[in-house]
Design a protein around this motif. Structure first.
Motif, PDB file in Angstrom:
ATOM      1  N   SER A 142     -59.596 -70.586  14.407  1.00 40.37           N
ATOM      2  CA  SER A 142     -58.449 -71.351  13.582  1.00 40.37           C
ATOM      3  C   SER A 142     -58.061 -70.448  12.563  1.00 40.37           C
ATOM      4  CB  SER A 142     -58.958 -72.475  13.338  1.00 40.37           C
ATOM      5  OG  SER A 142     -60.141 -72.455  12.618  1.00 40.37           O
ATOM      6  N   MET A 143     -58.850 -69.710  11.780  1.00 41.70           N
ATOM      7  CA  MET A 143     -58.773 -68.591  10.896  1.00 41.70           C
ATOM      8  C   MET A 143     -57.426 -67.583  11.524  1.00 41.70           C
ATOM      9  SD  MET A 143     -61.180 -65.990   9.484  1.00 41.70           S
ATOM     10  CE  MET A 143     -62.139 -66.762   8.089  1.00 41.70           C
ATOM     11  N   SER A 144     -57.665 -67.373  12.681  1.00 42.58           N
ATOM     12  CA  SER A 144     -56.532 -66.459  13.371  1.00 42.58           C
ATOM     13  C   SER A 144     -55.087 -67.357  13.661  1.00 42.58           C
ATOM     14  CB  SER A 144     -56.903 -66.052  14.587  1.00 42.58           C
ATOM     15  OG  SER A 144     -55.913 -65.217  15.211  1.00 42.58           O
ATOM     16  N   MET A 145     -55.333 -68.474  13.965  1.00 41.07           N
ATOM     17  CA  MET A 145     -54.103 -69.294  14.140  1.00 41.07           C
ATOM     18  C   MET A 145     -53.560 -69.716  12.641  1.00 41.07           C
ATOM     19  SD  MET A 145     -52.961 -70.142  17.077  1.00 41.07           S
ATOM     20  CE  MET A 145     -52.033 -71.679  17.042  1.00 41.07           C
ATOM     21  N   GLY A 146     -54.082 -69.765  11.809  1.00 44.58           N
ATOM     22  CA  GLY A 146     -53.807 -70.232  10.378  1.00 44.58           C
ATOM     23  C   GLY A 146     -52.715 -69.142  10.023  1.00 44.58           C
ATOM     24  N   LEU A 147     -52.968 -67.707  10.307  1.00 41.90           N
ATOM     25  CA  LEU A 147     -51.872 -66.680   9.945  1.00 41.90           C
ATOM     26  C   LEU A 147     -50.573 -66.963  10.929  1.00 41.90           C
ATOM     27  CD1 LEU A 147     -53.736 -63.349   9.766  1.00 41.90           C
ATOM     28  CD2 LEU A 147     -53.346 -65.261   8.055  1.00 41.90           C
ATOM     29  N   ASN A 148     -50.540 -67.575  11.732  1.00 42.90           N
ATOM     30  CA  ASN A 148     -49.073 -67.878  12.569  1.00 42.90           C
ATOM     31  C   ASN A 148     -48.452 -68.837  12.004  1.00 42.90           C
ATOM     32  OD1 ASN A 148     -50.011 -66.014  14.649  1.00 42.90           O
ATOM     33  ND2 ASN A 148     -51.309 -67.390  15.774  1.00 42.90           N
ATOM     34  N   THR A 149     -48.873 -69.587  10.927  1.00 43.68           N
ATOM     35  CA  THR A 149     -47.932 -70.595  10.224  1.00 43.68           C
ATOM     36  C   THR A 149     -46.859 -69.877   9.421  1.00 43.68           C
ATOM     37  OG1 THR A 149     -49.454 -70.706   8.283  1.00 43.68           O
ATOM     38  CG2 THR A 149     -49.959 -72.305   9.866  1.00 43.68           C
ATOM     39  N   LYS A 150     -47.354 -68.655   9.324  1.00 44.07           N
ATOM     40  CA  LYS A 150     -46.181 -67.508   8.674  1.00 44.07           C
ATOM     41  C   LYS A 150     -45.559 -66.932   9.788  1.00 44.07           C
ATOM     42  CE  LYS A 150     -47.297 -63.473   6.673  1.00 44.07           C
ATOM     43  NZ  LYS A 150     -47.756 -62.852   5.580  1.00 44.07           N
ATOM     44  N   GLU A 151     -44.182 -66.872   9.549  1.00 43.12           N
ATOM     45  CA  GLU A 151     -43.254 -66.190  10.478  1.00 43.12           C
ATOM     46  C   GLU A 151     -43.563 -64.512  10.395  1.00 43.12           C
ATOM     47  OE1 GLU A 151     -38.859 -66.660  12.298  1.00 43.12           O
ATOM     48  OE2 GLU A 151     -39.541 -68.010  10.610  1.00 43.12           O
ATOM     49  N   LEU A 152     -43.462 -63.895  11.521  1.00 42.86           N
ATOM     50  CA  LEU A 152     -43.656 -62.439  11.524  1.00 42.86           C
ATOM     51  C   LEU A 152     -42.554 -61.727  12.260  1.00 42.86           C
ATOM     52  CD1 LEU A 152     -45.681 -60.214  10.821  1.00 42.86           C
ATOM     53  CD2 LEU A 152     -46.467 -60.377  13.122  1.00 42.86           C
ATOM     54  N   THR A 153     -41.621 -61.155  11.605  1.00 45.05           N
ATOM     55  CA  THR A 153     -40.557 -60.403  12.165  1.00 45.05           C
ATOM     56  C   THR A 153     -40.813 -58.977  12.279  1.00 45.05           C
ATOM     57  OG1 THR A 153     -39.234 -60.092  10.130  1.00 45.05           O
ATOM     58  CG2 THR A 153     -39.057 -62.350  11.499  1.00 45.05           C
ATOM     59  N   ARG A 154     -40.222 -58.151  13.049  1.00 46.04           N
ATOM     60  CA  ARG A 154     -40.368 -56.713  13.170  1.00 46.04           C
ATOM     61  C   ARG A 154     -39.866 -55.852  11.981  1.00 46.04           C
ATOM     62  NH1 ARG A 154     -37.701 -55.396  18.803  1.00 46.04           N
ATOM     63  NH2 ARG A 154     -38.398 -57.682  19.233  1.00 46.04           N
ATOM     64  N   GLU A 155     -38.908 -56.769  11.189  1.00 46.87           N
ATOM     65  CA  GLU A 155     -38.342 -55.982  10.080  1.00 46.87           C
ATOM     66  C   GLU A 155     -39.279 -56.098   8.598  1.00 46.87           C
ATOM     67  OE1 GLU A 155     -36.394 -58.627  11.686  1.00 46.87           O
ATOM     68  OE2 GLU A 155     -35.446 -57.160  12.794  1.00 46.87           O
ATOM     69  N   MET A 156     -40.459 -56.758   8.848  1.00 43.46           N
ATOM     70  CA  MET A 156     -41.284 -57.089   7.747  1.00 43.46           C
ATOM     71  C   MET A 156     -41.975 -55.600   7.464  1.00 43.46           C
ATOM     72  SD  MET A 156     -42.771 -60.720   8.662  1.00 43.46           S
ATOM     73  CE  MET A 156     -43.883 -61.100   7.037  1.00 43.46           C
ATOM     74  N   THR A 157     -42.248 -55.565   6.133  1.00 45.61           N
ATOM     75  CA  THR A 157     -43.072 -54.229   5.636  1.00 45.61           C
ATOM     76  C   THR A 157     -44.706 -54.605   5.936  1.00 45.61           C
ATOM     77  OG1 THR A 157     -43.385 -55.038   3.605  1.00 45.61           O
ATOM     78  CG2 THR A 157     -41.314 -53.712   4.157  1.00 45.61           C
ATOM     79  N   VAL A 158     -45.433 -53.479   5.974  1.00 40.44           N
ATOM     80  CA  VAL A 158     -46.722 -53.859   5.920  1.00 40.44           C
ATOM     81  C   VAL A 158     -47.474 -54.678   4.985  1.00 40.44           C
ATOM     82  CG1 VAL A 158     -49.086 -52.584   6.069  1.00 40.44           C
ATOM     83  CG2 VAL A 158     -47.228 -51.628   7.482  1.00 40.44           C
ATOM     84  N   LYS A 159     -46.803 -54.506   3.813  1.00 42.35           N
ATOM     85  CA  LYS A 159     -47.108 -55.548   2.591  1.00 42.35           C
ATOM     86  C   LYS A 159     -47.024 -56.740   2.801  1.00 42.35           C
ATOM     87  CE  LYS A 159     -46.940 -55.080  -2.534  1.00 42.35           C
ATOM     88  NZ  LYS A 159     -46.206 -55.062  -3.449  1.00 42.35           N
ATOM     89  N   GLU A 160     -45.720 -57.117   3.392  1.00 44.55           N
ATOM     90  CA  GLU A 160     -45.408 -58.330   3.722  1.00 44.55           C
ATOM     91  C   GLU A 160     -46.428 -59.096   4.635  1.00 44.55           C
ATOM     92  OE1 GLU A 160     -40.518 -58.594   2.870  1.00 44.55           O
ATOM     93  OE2 GLU A 160     -41.480 -57.605   4.532  1.00 44.55           O
ATOM     94  N   VAL A 161     -46.561 -58.373   5.747  1.00 46.28           N
ATOM     95  CA  VAL A 161     -47.936 -58.652   6.723  1.00 46.28           C
ATOM     96  C   VAL A 161     -49.066 -58.844   5.937  1.00 46.28           C
ATOM     97  CG1 VAL A 161     -48.639 -58.431   8.915  1.00 46.28           C
ATOM     98  CG2 VAL A 161     -46.484 -57.516   8.535  1.00 46.28           C
TER      99      VAL A 161
END
Length: 455
Positions: A142-161
């Motif tokens: 669930s620790m891993s699933m919790g990160l999926n609450t945040k959207e991830l796009t290919r335009e994001m920077t490493v810092k944003e990820v």
């Protein structure tokens, strides 16, 4: 809820096409069938023979094979991730997406009460059309699933990820820059025009409930966070560990291990999907040589090699003769982990492997490779404090020195920190081994499913 036949459920299972998903789905199926519930298990045709011997209730668990169409980019006959490199798994996902009509035909005839699935974003819509309750069954942390609450796009920077979602329960899991960069592949196309992350998010947002193969004793705050983040009820099946196996370890392993003292051997296994480059493989085995302890290393041959023997460093076999063994075939990991002479387990911290080592007396050394393994490792190392992670150097390389140091550290009986890890792990093992606890989880899980369909 009465225990009458009217309360018995018919549950369809449709896991992602990896053995790390088939097996926990089947473990859960066995637990539910033992309580009298009927299971219909959808899976690729070629996988069925490999799972039949694990079906403990054939009168209640029935397999329904799907024929995967050929998709350009896939090796002929490929049906699971074990034969498809990570870079080509989007074609595998797309191939299974093409079985939607077959799945619909099966579900139309069966009319189960509930379908448990993962990754198949189109299941909730299809299930509701047929009056079936769709429940996402998650076999990662669930620790891993919790990160999926945040959207991830290919335009994001490493810092944003690297930034954790607001309110995330722990700052100790913060990703390193190179780990965040590695996770950006989750924003790439993963078949059917969706990214890997989008598949998971869509599957999660559209289900009626999220079920986890875990327990509150290990992941409590993260489970609460996922429930809030997706606005869904969270159900827990417990770890769904199989019954203790009565089968014996093969004589060849018993004979080899008997040459060493109890609690002296280091065992390493990296799962079916791990594929090392030849130079990584060589550095790795040199780390075991360097630690000075007896070792059994089970790894697939590295890329470009047909056997592990041809990939070994020059003179290696002679130098470690009688002390170390590098084996390229399948090994009975769970049985080996319970052998009294094995006391240290080096692994990638896949979620299934994690549950296996939590029930052993082994010291734990972790070398995670991909996203969920990295987060599982943070859970084990930073939150539960039961193991160590091997330090990586430039380009995430593992040096023989850092591997050797980690092994020697946890095996040092005079080291206070190593003894603290050992004590924490023993306490957790005692909790998880409690049969009443597991029974309580599975009974509550069944009641929660019944409540969902009677709402």
């Amino acid at each position: 809820m009465s225990k009458s036949d009217s309360s018995k459920l018919h549950i369809a299972m449709f896991p992602w096409v990896a053995y790390g998903h088939f097996i926990p789905f089947l473990h859960l199926s066995n637990k539910l069938a033992q309580k009298g519930h009927k299971i219909s298990f959808l899976l690729p045709k070629g996988v069925q023979p490999k799972l039949e011997n694990m079906n403990q209730c054939p009168s209640l668990i029935q397999f329904f094979p799907l024929v995967l169409p050929h998709v350009d980019g896939l090796p002929p006959g490929a049906e699971t991730t074990s034969v498809v490199p990570l870079s080509q798994q989007k074609y595998l996902a797309f191939a299974v997406d093409q079985t939607r009509d077959q799945v619909e035909d099966v579900l139309k005839v069966l009319r189960p009460d509930v379908v448990l699935y993962d990754f198949w974003f189109w299941i909730p819509d299809l299930a509701r059309q047929l009056g079936i309750c769709p429940v996402l069954y998650v076999v990662v942390s669930s620790m891993s699933m919790g990160l999926n609450t945040k959207e991830l796009t290919r335009e994001m920077t490493v810092k944003e990820v690297m930034e954790l979602p607001p309110g995330y329960p722990s700052s100790t899991v913060k990703l390193k820059a190179e780990e965040a960069a590695a996770m950006l592949f989750e924003a790439e196309d993963f078949g059917s025009g969706l990214s890997f992350r989008d598949r998971i998010r869509k599957s999660t947002f559209e289900c009626d409930a999220i079920a986890f193969r875990t327990c509150r004793e290990i992941e409590g705050p993260f489970l609460d966070f996922v429930g809030r983040g997706f606005g869904k009820p969270v159900l827990l099946s417990g770890p769904c560990l199989p019954e203790t196996k009565t089968e014996q370890l093969d004589e060849k392993w018993v004979k080899w291990l008997s040459k060493f003292e109890p609690g002296s051997v280091v065992f390493c296994s990296f799962g079916s999907q791990s594929m090392l480059q030849k130079d990584e493989f060589q550095e790795f085995v040199l780390g075991f040589e360097l630690c000075g302890l007896p070792f059994l290393v089970a790894l697939k041959p590295p890329q470009g090699c047909s056997t592990v023997e041809e990939a070994l460093p020059e003179g290696f076999e002679d130098r470690v003769k009688g002390r170390g063994l590098v084996y390229g075939g399948w090994v009975p990991q769970e049985l080996l982990l319970h052998h009294p002479n094995i006391r240290c387990f080096v692994n990638h911290c896949g979620y299934g492997t994690m549950w296996e080592f939590l029930l052993t007396d082994c010291q734990i050394v972790l070398i995670p490779e991909i996203g969920d393994q990295i987060l599982n490792t943070r859970l084990m190392v930073n939150e539960l404090k039961i193991g160590v992670e091997v330090e990586r150097g430039k380009n995430r390389q593992v040096s023989k020195e850092s591997l050797s140091e980690a092994i020697k550290f946890v095996m040092d009986k005079d080291n206070e920190t190593a003894n603290m890890l050992r004590a924490n792990r023993a306490k957790l093992k005692q909790t998880l081994s409690d049969r009443d606890l597991q029974e309580e989880y599975i009974n509550s899980f069944i009641q929660a499913l019944q409540a969902l369909i009677h709402d």
